[in-house]
Motif scaffolding. Structure first.
Motif, mmCIF file in Angstrom:
data_model
loop_
_atom_site.group_PDB
_atom_site.id
_atom_site.type_symbol
_atom_site.label_atom_id
_atom_site.label_comp_id
_atom_site.label_asym_id
_atom_site.label_seq_id
_atom_site.Cartn_x
_atom_site.Cartn_y
_atom_site.Cartn_z
ATOM 1 N N LEU A 186 14.336 66.563 -0.732
ATOM 2 C CA LEU A 186 12.977 67.063 -0.464
ATOM 3 C C LEU A 186 12.104 65.951 0.117
ATOM 4 O O LEU A 186 11.365 66.166 1.073
ATOM 5 N N HIS A 187 12.207 64.781 -0.477
ATOM 6 C CA HIS A 187 11.411 63.641 -0.017
ATOM 7 C C HIS A 187 12.330 62.558 0.521
ATOM 8 O O HIS A 187 13.121 61.986 -0.216
ATOM 9 N N GLU A 188 12.230 62.307 1.810
ATOM 10 C CA GLU A 188 12.999 61.234 2.446
ATOM 11 C C GLU A 188 12.005 60.313 3.145
ATOM 12 O O GLU A 188 10.848 60.660 3.340
ATOM 13 N N LEU A 214 -0.839 77.683 -1.424
ATOM 14 C CA LEU A 214 0.517 77.940 -1.908
ATOM 15 C C LEU A 214 1.434 76.940 -1.220
ATOM 16 O O LEU A 214 1.494 76.881 0.010
ATOM 17 N N ASP A 215 2.131 76.150 -2.002
ATOM 18 C CA ASP A 215 3.062 75.158 -1.466
ATOM 19 C C ASP A 215 4.435 75.506 -2.011
ATOM 20 O O ASP A 215 4.611 75.631 -3.227
ATOM 21 N N ALA A 216 5.404 75.685 -1.091
ATOM 22 C CA ALA A 216 6.736 76.103 -1.536
ATOM 23 C C ALA A 216 7.802 75.345 -0.764
ATOM 24 O O ALA A 216 7.584 74.916 0.371
ATOM 25 N N GLY A 226 2.591 63.099 3.532
ATOM 26 C CA GLY A 226 3.758 63.859 3.967
ATOM 27 C C GLY A 226 4.990 62.958 3.927
ATOM 28 O O GLY A 226 4.917 61.796 3.516
ATOM 29 N N HIS A 227 6.117 63.484 4.421
ATOM 30 C CA HIS A 227 7.387 62.798 4.166
ATOM 31 C C HIS A 227 8.499 63.291 5.084
ATOM 32 O O HIS A 227 8.439 64.420 5.591
ATOM 33 N N GLY A 228 9.532 62.461 5.227
ATOM 34 C CA GLY A 228 10.770 62.939 5.817
ATOM 35 C C GLY A 228 11.395 63.976 4.891
ATOM 36 O O GLY A 228 11.064 64.033 3.697
ATOM 37 N N VAL A 282 4.871 67.498 7.641
ATOM 38 C CA VAL A 282 3.519 67.022 7.977
ATOM 39 C C VAL A 282 2.546 67.905 7.207
ATOM 40 O O VAL A 282 2.585 69.130 7.346
ATOM 41 N N GLU A 283 1.710 67.276 6.361
ATOM 42 C CA GLU A 283 0.932 68.095 5.430
ATOM 43 C C GLU A 283 -0.471 67.571 5.138
ATOM 44 O O GLU A 283 -0.704 66.944 4.108
ATOM 45 N N PRO A 284 -1.411 67.848 6.066
ATOM 46 C CA PRO A 284 -2.789 67.447 5.789
ATOM 47 C C PRO A 284 -3.334 68.071 4.502
ATOM 48 O O PRO A 284 -3.163 69.267 4.264
ATOM 49 N N SER A 299 13.476 72.938 3.156
ATOM 50 C CA SER A 299 12.318 73.123 4.016
ATOM 51 C C SER A 299 11.109 73.170 3.097
ATOM 52 O O SER A 299 11.216 73.612 1.955
ATOM 53 N N ASP A 300 9.958 72.700 3.583
ATOM 54 C CA ASP A 300 8.766 72.538 2.748
ATOM 55 C C ASP A 300 7.569 72.986 3.587
ATOM 56 O O ASP A 300 7.423 72.548 4.733
ATOM 57 N N ALA A 301 6.745 73.876 3.028
ATOM 58 C CA ALA A 301 5.580 74.359 3.785
ATOM 59 C C ALA A 301 4.486 74.813 2.837
ATOM 60 O O ALA A 301 4.768 75.295 1.739
HETATM 61 N N1 MF3 Z 1 5.083 69.863 -0.990
HETATM 62 C C1 MF3 Z 1 4.894 68.958 -2.081
HETATM 63 C C2 MF3 Z 1 5.406 67.621 -1.710
HETATM 64 O O1 MF3 Z 1 5.917 67.456 -0.653
HETATM 65 C C3 MF3 Z 1 5.341 69.515 -3.370
HETATM 66 C C4 MF3 Z 1 6.439 68.872 -4.117
HETATM 67 S S1 MF3 Z 1 5.986 68.390 -5.664
HETATM 68 C C5 MF3 Z 1 6.891 69.260 -6.794
HETATM 69 O O2 MF3 Z 1 5.271 66.660 -2.422
HETATM 70 F F1 MF3 Z 1 7.157 68.506 -7.740
HETATM 71 F F2 MF3 Z 1 6.207 70.291 -7.161
HETATM 72 F F3 MF3 Z 1 8.000 69.627 -6.286
#
Ligand code: MF3
Ligand code: CO
Length: 250
Positions: free
Chosen positions: A176-178, A95-97, A169-171, A202-204, A106-108
């Motif tokens: 969301l993505h930096e 589950l990725d949210a 992974g990403h800033g 950080v997302e292995p 925040s992303d986890a």
């Molecule tokens: N956690 C993922 C990421 O950092 C999910 C985002 S992709 C999305 O790329 F489009 F579903 F938002």
């Protein structure tokens, strides 16, 4: 885009976003049972996120059609919730949210077993989670980004696992993505020097078999090429002078 250093005010908001996201994951884990559809998990996830006054980060992001990415067994990431996709005993599910709280993300991600799972699946889930913790041992001011990446890769490869190369992974912050990218594998360049106030996801993403992946025709779902199981574990962290603060944990 340059790597940004967050202000105290921004960090406070990201802490709150992280707490809400951690609580969302805890609630969702309780709902995981054989017979539930991935569509229902997504519906519940979106309801929980909105109950905190947050917006799901992923909904409509680059056209993504749901709030949560739900990836089963050989699906690596970005599985799209589906009424017909019913979880059964022995499955593993990632589950990725993401949540947006007052403009900050925040992303986890977490991977769970459904009912009784194989010892191989259990080990993959545990090692993927540990990859995150091995990586963040190096996530402190003065170290380089590649120190994190290298630690993740070597931990996973010691088990013979494939470290996914096509996603990183990403800033994270007001977007969301930096920058920077945070690979789970070592590169020749050391990458940027880490500084207090940087926030990273950080997302292995680790495959039980080979590292190769492909995209399904829905243009989202990423699966392992060899059909092997895959697991994902992710948190949003804050770089400090010392050990990082894990923002997306209770
Ligand atoms: N956690 C993922 C990421 O950092 C999910 C985002 S992709 C999305 O790329 F489009 F579903 F938002
Ligand atoms: Co992410």
């Amino acid at each position: 885009m340059a790597v940004t250093i967050k202000s105290e005010r921004e960090i406070t908001l990201m802490r709150e976003a992280g707490k809400i996201l951690a609580a969302t994951h805890e609630e969702l884990e309780k709902a995981l049972k054989p017979g539930i559809s991935t569509w229902e998990i997504n519906r519940l996830g979106e309801e929980i996120i909105r109950s905190y006054g947050c917006v799901p980060s992923f909904k409509n992001y680059m056209g993504y059609p749901a709030a949560i990415c739900i990836s089963v067994n050989d699906e690596v990431v970005h599985g799209i919730p589906d009424k017909k996709r019913i979880l059964k005993d022995g499955d593993i599910v990632s589950l990725d949210a993401g949540v947006i709280y007052k403009g900050y993300h925040s992303d986890a991600a977490r991977t769970h077993g459904i009912g009784e799972i194989s010892p191989e699946a259990k080990q993959l889930i545990a090692v993927t989670k540990q990859c995150f913790f091995e990586g963040i041992k190096y996530a402190k001011s003065g170290n380089h980004l590649n120190d994190i990446s290298k630690a993740i890769q070597s931990y996973a490869e010691a088990y013979g696992y494939g470290v996914v190369r096509d996603l990183v992974g990403h800033g994270i912050g007001s977007h969301l993505h930096e920058d920077p990218e945070v690979p789970n594998f070592s590169r020749k360049r050391r990458g940027i020097k880490l500084r207090p106030g940087m926030t990273l996801a950080v997302e292995p993403m680790i495959n039980a078999g080979r590292l190769n992946v492909r995209w399904l025709d829905d243009d989202w779902t990423v699966v392992t090429e060899d059909g092997s199981l895959s697991a994902h574990y992710e948190n949003t962290i804050l770089i400090t002078e010392d050990a990082p603060e894990i923002l997306s944990r209770c």
